[in-house]
Structure formats: C-alpha cells, structure tokens
Scaffold this active site. Structure first.
Site, PDB file in Angstrom:
ATOM      1  N   GLY A   1       0.859  -1.143  -0.161  1.00 35.26           N
ATOM      2  CA  GLY A   1      -0.134   0.152  -0.052  1.00 35.26           C
ATOM      3  C   GLY A   1       0.902   1.372  -0.117  1.00 35.26           C
ATOM      4  O   GLY A   1       1.984   1.178  -0.581  1.00 35.26           O
ATOM      5  N   ARG A   2       0.302   2.357   0.787  1.00 32.84           N
ATOM      6  CA  ARG A   2       1.090   3.572   0.561  1.00 32.84           C
ATOM      7  C   ARG A   2       2.635   3.489   1.328  1.00 32.84           C
ATOM      8  O   ARG A   2       3.422   3.750   0.884  1.00 32.84           O
ATOM      9  CB  ARG A   2       0.131   4.677   1.370  1.00 32.84           C
ATOM     10  CG  ARG A   2      -1.127   5.187   0.592  1.00 32.84           C
ATOM     11  CD  ARG A   2      -1.636   6.019   1.439  1.00 32.84           C
ATOM     12  NE  ARG A   2      -2.335   5.441   2.461  1.00 32.84           N
ATOM     13  CZ  ARG A   2      -3.841   5.263   2.706  1.00 32.84           C
ATOM     14  NH1 ARG A   2      -4.414   5.911   1.606  1.00 32.84           N
ATOM     15  NH2 ARG A   2      -4.167   4.502   3.750  1.00 32.84           N
ATOM     16  N   ILE A   3       2.397   2.987   2.488  1.00 33.12           N
ATOM     17  CA  ILE A   3       3.567   2.888   3.351  1.00 33.12           C
ATOM     18  C   ILE A   3       4.445   1.804   2.705  1.00 33.12           C
ATOM     19  O   ILE A   3       5.787   1.733   2.709  1.00 33.12           O
ATOM     20  CB  ILE A   3       3.120   2.520   4.891  1.00 33.12           C
ATOM     21  CG1 ILE A   3       2.727   3.612   5.355  1.00 33.12           C
ATOM     22  CG2 ILE A   3       4.418   2.182   5.434  1.00 33.12           C
ATOM     23  CD1 ILE A   3       2.347   3.506   6.878  1.00 33.12           C
TER      24      ILE A   3
ATOM     25  N   SER B   1      -0.215  -8.524  -2.006  1.00 34.34           N
ATOM     26  CA  SER B   1      -1.212  -7.466  -1.835  1.00 34.34           C
ATOM     27  C   SER B   1      -2.434  -8.388  -2.167  1.00 34.34           C
ATOM     28  O   SER B   1      -2.514  -9.416  -3.080  1.00 34.34           O
ATOM     29  CB  SER B   1      -1.040  -6.493  -2.955  1.00 34.34           C
ATOM     30  OG  SER B   1      -0.726  -5.159  -2.163  1.00 34.34           O
ATOM     31  N   ARG B   2      -3.766  -7.647  -2.318  1.00 34.97           N
ATOM     32  CA  ARG B   2      -4.804  -8.478  -2.686  1.00 34.97           C
ATOM     33  C   ARG B   2      -4.710  -8.653  -4.296  1.00 34.97           C
ATOM     34  O   ARG B   2      -5.521  -9.157  -4.943  1.00 34.97           O
ATOM     35  CB  ARG B   2      -5.938  -7.724  -2.182  1.00 34.97           C
ATOM     36  CG  ARG B   2      -6.123  -7.959  -0.543  1.00 34.97           C
ATOM     37  CD  ARG B   2      -7.269  -7.244  -0.125  1.00 34.97           C
ATOM     38  NE  ARG B   2      -7.204  -5.870  -0.318  1.00 34.97           N
ATOM     39  CZ  ARG B   2      -7.808  -4.790   0.159  1.00 34.97           C
ATOM     40  NH1 ARG B   2      -8.954  -5.151   0.920  1.00 34.97           N
ATOM     41  NH2 ARG B   2      -7.550  -3.605   0.147  1.00 34.97           N
ATOM     42  N   SER B   3      -4.275  -7.666  -4.916  1.00 43.54           N
ATOM     43  CA  SER B   3      -4.110  -7.591  -6.278  1.00 43.54           C
ATOM     44  C   SER B   3      -2.746  -7.007  -6.824  1.00 43.54           C
ATOM     45  O   SER B   3      -1.979  -6.344  -6.168  1.00 43.54           O
ATOM     46  CB  SER B   3      -5.209  -6.713  -7.234  1.00 43.54           C
ATOM     47  OG  SER B   3      -4.830  -5.313  -6.544  1.00 43.54           O
TER      48      SER B   3
ATOM     49  N   ARG C   1       0.393  -3.444  12.713  1.00 46.03           N
ATOM     50  CA  ARG C   1      -0.335  -3.507  13.994  1.00 46.03           C
ATOM     51  C   ARG C   1      -0.017  -4.970  14.613  1.00 46.03           C
ATOM     52  O   ARG C   1       0.674  -5.662  13.756  1.00 46.03           O
ATOM     53  CB  ARG C   1      -1.671  -3.630  13.668  1.00 46.03           C
ATOM     54  CG  ARG C   1      -2.484  -2.287  13.407  1.00 46.03           C
ATOM     55  CD  ARG C   1      -2.488  -1.231  14.524  1.00 46.03           C
ATOM     56  NE  ARG C   1      -3.144  -0.113  14.265  1.00 46.03           N
ATOM     57  CZ  ARG C   1      -2.477   1.105  13.916  1.00 46.03           C
ATOM     58  NH1 ARG C   1      -1.178   1.214  13.790  1.00 46.03           N
ATOM     59  NH2 ARG C   1      -2.981   2.131  13.748  1.00 46.03           N
TER      60      ARG C   1
ATOM     61  N   ASP D   1       7.885  -2.591  15.622  1.00 48.05           N
ATOM     62  CA  ASP D   1       7.310  -1.263  16.347  1.00 48.05           C
ATOM     63  C   ASP D   1       5.869  -1.451  16.774  1.00 48.05           C
ATOM     64  O   ASP D   1       5.635  -0.334  17.551  1.00 48.05           O
ATOM     65  CB  ASP D   1       7.264  -0.456  15.153  1.00 48.05           C
ATOM     66  CG  ASP D   1       7.114   1.028  15.523  1.00 48.05           C
ATOM     67  OD1 ASP D   1       7.657   1.612  16.435  1.00 48.05           O
ATOM     68  OD2 ASP D   1       6.055   1.804  14.995  1.00 48.05           O
TER      69      ASP D   1
ATOM     70  N   GLU E   1      -0.196  -3.087  23.471  1.00 48.88           N
ATOM     71  CA  GLU E   1       0.660  -2.090  23.719  1.00 48.88           C
ATOM     72  C   GLU E   1       0.119  -1.170  25.098  1.00 48.88           C
ATOM     73  O   GLU E   1      -1.254  -0.871  25.118  1.00 48.88           O
ATOM     74  CB  GLU E   1       0.670  -1.336  22.507  1.00 48.88           C
ATOM     75  CG  GLU E   1       1.592  -2.139  21.244  1.00 48.88           C
ATOM     76  CD  GLU E   1       1.516  -1.133  20.110  1.00 48.88           C
ATOM     77  OE1 GLU E   1       0.980   0.075  20.204  1.00 48.88           O
ATOM     78  OE2 GLU E   1       1.919  -1.670  19.116  1.00 48.88           O
TER      79      GLU E   1
ATOM     80  N   HIS F   1       6.252   1.653  19.084  1.00 52.06           N
ATOM     81  CA  HIS F   1       5.253   2.171  18.356  1.00 52.06           C
ATOM     82  C   HIS F   1       5.529   3.767  17.944  1.00 52.06           C
ATOM     83  O   HIS F   1       4.467   4.529  18.221  1.00 52.06           O
ATOM     84  CB  HIS F   1       3.686   2.080  18.799  1.00 52.06           C
ATOM     85  CG  HIS F   1       2.753   2.115  17.839  1.00 52.06           C
ATOM     86  ND1 HIS F   1       1.548   1.383  17.881  1.00 52.06           N
ATOM     87  CD2 HIS F   1       2.628   2.905  16.541  1.00 52.06           C
ATOM     88  CE1 HIS F   1       0.740   1.971  16.811  1.00 52.06           C
ATOM     89  NE2 HIS F   1       1.573   2.491  15.900  1.00 52.06           N
TER      90      HIS F   1
END
Ligand code: NAP
Length: 313
Positions: free
Chosen positions: A153-155, A174-176, A232, A256, A261, A279
């Site tokens: 994704g973006r990150i 990824s999903r695609s 996460r 992280d 947490e 984190h």
C-alpha cells in the site's frame, strides 16, 4: 456552543492546544469517559478529534446525537468501528500519506539494526566491553538481501522504494498485482515467505488481517528469516512469532507494534535477537505536526460544510 470533543490521552499538549484554539471544545481521555460528559455538552458535539488505540464503537457514538465526523489522528483507524459510524451517517477521516516516509524509515532502520546487530554493538561500546573483550561477532549484510513486503500500500511502496536503493530482490503480496519496476508478486504470504530472507509487514490492521502472517508463514521463512512489523501487533500470530524467536526457528525480528501496547508480552524483552521500538513509526516532530494539521483540516472542512480531505467512509 461546544462543537468539538477532543478524545485521547495521547494528544500532546501543543496538539490539544491547537484544537482548543480552533474550536470551543470538551476533552476526555478515551471513549470510556464519554458518558461522563453532561447531556447538554454531548448534544452539541458535531465532531470528535480522536487519537489512540482504544476501541471506539457505536454505543459511544450514540452518546452524541449531532455527531457528524470522527477525525482520527493516524492512518490506521482499526480502533474505530467504521461500519457503526456509517450506519449512523457519521463520517470517519484519517491522516494518510503524510506519515509514509517516517514509517518506511523506521522499518528500514529496524532491518539494518537487526541484521547488523546494532543494539548489541551499542551495548558493547557503552558497557566498556569493547576495550575489555574486543570486537563483537561478525553479522549480516543488508544490501542485496531478498525482501518480501506484506501489503504494497502507501507505506509498503515507500518501504519497497527504499529496499530498491539497497539493491534488494523485492517481492510483495497484495490483494491484487500492482504496477512495479519488476518486483515479484505473490498472492500467498506463505509462498512469499519461503522465497525471501525478510518479511516486512505493512498491512492495515483490523479484523480482516488478524494473524495474516501465520505460523505457516513464519515457518516458511526459516532459520535465516527476519520479520519486521510496522503495521499492527494483530497482523502477525504473535504467539507463533515468540515461539519461533525463542527456539531460533527464525533469525530475528524488528518490531514497532505489539499486542496489548504498551504492556507487551514480557517474552519479547528476554530475547536478544529482536529490535524493539515503542510504536514510534510516525513519531518525528515534522510528521506528527503534519498529521495534526490534516486532522484539524478535516474537522474544519466538516464544520464549514466543505468536502472532507481524507475520508475513510
Ligand atoms: P494502505 O495504503 O491502505 O495499505 C494497506 C495494505 O494492506 C495494502 O497493501 C492492502 O492491500 C493491504 N490490505 C488491506 N486489507 C487487506 C486484507 N483484508 N487482506 C490482505 N491485505 C489487505 O495503508 P497504509 O497507509 O500503507 O498503512 C498501513 C498500515 O500501517 C496502517 O493501517 C497502520 O495500521 C500502520 N501504521 C503504523 C504506523 C506506526 O507507527 N508503526 C504508522 C502509520 C501506519 P491492497 O494493496 O490489495 O489494497
């Protein structure tokens, strides 16, 4: 009239002050404290500025009959029940993109620290053992390693771009399939784990990705494998990860994010093959400022009837 509720004990003083200066507001530490606000205050609240990881569900939203937007501080909004918000006509916003660089930097930082045993090196210098015992054992080359990004994704994309600069062999799930400069796509995380040295997890959190990096994926990574997680704590089977780290069935991890947490499983702190961070992926002054500004912009746009900048639903 108090239109804004600021919710989150983790708001920094200046962030909270900026929100309070912008709008007459009420404050609570978390969703559990919302019911303690008096009814007249709750009736006027149209926007909630939210920060934190405590679950914020439909029951809490129902305390605010005029609520129109929950503006989350952070790109990950897994703490907020978006389906419950949508069912009530409440919009949710987040703070994507402005934090991509920082989180990608921390991922690469943990990878280098883990491969090059930098935490051990630091302790060796500080303790005086360098002078007494000499060099630390040789470690492992980063440049040219094979890496599997779980979630491009973006990150994830920013992480992959940094890995490319380190001449790594880049794989991703990824999903695609995405358009890439020739990176290898896998539809299955277990198959990808078997093909790489390092897994870097950059998935969304939430119910759909719980345990996505499963015991089978950890086993497939093998004894030279390293797991880096900036997403996460929920996205990896944490029990299986701890077992594998303790038994040397994988080489190490850079983490992280964790379950529960900040009260993380004490088994982590007993390990010497992990790099542990609190984190702090997006935690630079510059990025947190940009996140706070984007959150405020979403609130301002909502309250003045303009389009939301970064809506989620
Ligand atoms: P994003 O652009 O939405 O990318 C998320 C990735 O997760 C995408 O590759 C997406 O796949 C994948 N994904 C989503 N739902 C999935 C599912 N059900 N099964 C499998 N894969 C799924 O999000 P982002 O902006 O990169 O942020 C990613 C996460 O990083 C956030 O949600 C947040 O939890 C975490 N984060 C952590 C920190 C930190 O301080 N450590 C800071 C910021 C963010 P597709 O490509 O197929 O859509």
């Amino acid at each position: 009239m108090t239109e804004l509720l600021i919710c989150g004990a983790s708001f920094k003083e200046d962030e909270r002050a900026r929100l309070e200066t912008a709008y007459p507001s009420a404050y609570v530490d978390g969703p559990d404290d919302m019911a303690s606000l008096d009814e007249a205050t709750r009736a006027g609240i149209k926007a909630i500025a939210y920060k934190g990881h405590k679950p914020f569900g439909g029951e809490a939203m129902d305390l605010f009959p005029s609520l129109g937007v929950v503006a989350n501080y952070g790109v990950g909004y897994d703490a907020i029940d978006v389906a419950a918000a949508s069912a009530r006509g409440v919009k949710v916003t987040n703070t994507p993109n402005v934090l991509n660089d920082d989180v990608a930097d921390i991922a690469i930082g943990m990878l280098i620290a883990q491969f090059r045993t930098m935490m051990r090196g630091e302790a060796h210098v500080r303790s005086g053992d360098w002078a007494k015992q000499g060099e630390i054992p040789l470690n492992r080359k980063v440049t040219g390693a094979s890496v599997g990004i779980v979630g491009l994704g973006r990150i994830g994309r920013e992480i992959a771009d940094r890995c490319a600069a380190f001449k790594m062999d880049i794989h991703y799930t990824s999903r695609s399939e995405k358009e890439t400069p020739g990176w290898t796509y896998h539809s299955d995380v277990v198959a990808m784990a078997a093909a790489v040295d390092v897994l870097i997890i950059a998935l969304v959190g939430g119910a759909e990705t719980v345990g996505h990096v499963s015991k089978a994926a950890i086993d497939a990574l093998g004894p030279r494998g390293v797991i880096i997680n900036i997403s996460r704590g929920t996205t990896v089977d944490e029990g299986a990860l701890l077992d594998a780290l303790e038994q040397g069935r994988i080489a190490g991890a850079g983490l992280d994010v964790f379950l529960n947490e900040p009260n993380i499983d004490p088994r982590f702190t007993a390990l010497d093959n992990v790099v542990l961070q609190p984190h702090q992926g997006s935690g630079s002054v510059e990025t947190r400022r940009a996140m706070a500004e984007l959150q405020l912009e979403n609130i301002a746009n909502f309250l003045s009837g303009k389009d939301l900048v970064t809506p989620v639903n």
